[in-house]
Scaffold this active site. Sequence first.
Site, PDB file in Angstrom:
ATOM      1  N   CYS A  45       0.835  -1.213   0.000  1.00  0.00           N
ATOM      2  CA  CYS A  45       0.000   0.000   0.000  1.00  0.00           C
ATOM      3  C   CYS A  45       0.866   1.259   0.000  1.00  0.00           C
ATOM      4  O   CYS A  45       0.529   2.269  -0.621  1.00  0.00           O
ATOM      5  CB  CYS A  45      -0.922   0.008   1.216  1.00  0.00           C
ATOM      6  SG  CYS A  45      -1.935  -1.467   1.355  1.00  0.00           S
TER       7      CYS A  45
HETATM    8  C1  BEZ Z   1       0.550  -4.582   1.862  1.00  0.00           C
HETATM    9  O1  BEZ Z   1      -0.018  -3.561   1.492  1.00  0.00           O
HETATM   10  O2  BEZ Z   1       1.744  -4.680   1.805  1.00  0.00           O
HETATM   11  C2  BEZ Z   1      -0.226  -5.757   2.346  1.00  0.00           C
HETATM   12  C3  BEZ Z   1      -1.436  -5.560   2.981  1.00  0.00           C
HETATM   13  C4  BEZ Z   1      -2.126  -6.663   3.452  1.00  0.00           C
HETATM   14  C5  BEZ Z   1      -1.605  -7.929   3.260  1.00  0.00           C
HETATM   15  C6  BEZ Z   1      -0.407  -8.110   2.596  1.00  0.00           C
HETATM   16  C7  BEZ Z   1       0.287  -7.008   2.143  1.00  0.00           C
END
Ligand code: BEZ
Length: 213
Positions: A45
């Site tokens: 994200c």
């Molecule tokens: C991420 O944004 O890195 C992420 C969010 C939830 C689960 C796995 C990765």
Amino acid sequence: MTIRLGDVAPDFEQDSSEGKIHFYEFLGEDWGILFSHPADYTPVCTTELGYTAKLKDEFAKRGVKAIALSVDDVESHQGWIQDINETQDTTVNFPIIADKDRKVSELYGFIHPNASETLTVRSLVIIDPNKKVRLIITYPASTGRNFNEILRVIDSLQLTDNYKVATPANWQEGEDVVIVPSIKDEAELKERFPKGYTAVKPYLRLTPQPNKD
Ligand code: BEZ
């Protein structure tokens, strides 16, 4: 609630990293990209929001406003934005909705209980100036979205809203497009497509992108 293509995008008021958002007022006459992410302070994200910030000029060129969302609170968003700015070498220039009570997530179907009971999935909705939903995508948490593809879809939507064409697989701005099958009359074809067209099959007719010199 489940939203589908062609639905009117639900309006809402909710807190955000930039204060209270009234969604329709925020959008004004522009196109909108509303995208959810599972949680703040997560690696994928962080890269997604950083990349989106870097597309500011591309969005502005197309009359598009971006707005992100997760179920984290405003304080969390504000702290995370500093991390995004630092690590992605950018400045987050769009609001992140703090959907603590999941009001917006439920309106837009951003919680998929079999994926997570509590977190929003990685979804994205394109909304046109008439507030109609034009694209819905949902990616797995482990896969960051391709925001260049989002720009490509907006280019396609803005083109095909104005001309009787559709864009073929992997089309990029400036490449040939296809003429919609409903146009059959030769005089109309000539008038609409003065650069001519190639009929590969009667239903597959290629023409130069009409709004390019
Ligand atoms: C991420 O944004 O890195 C992420 C969010 C939830 C689960 C796995 C990765």
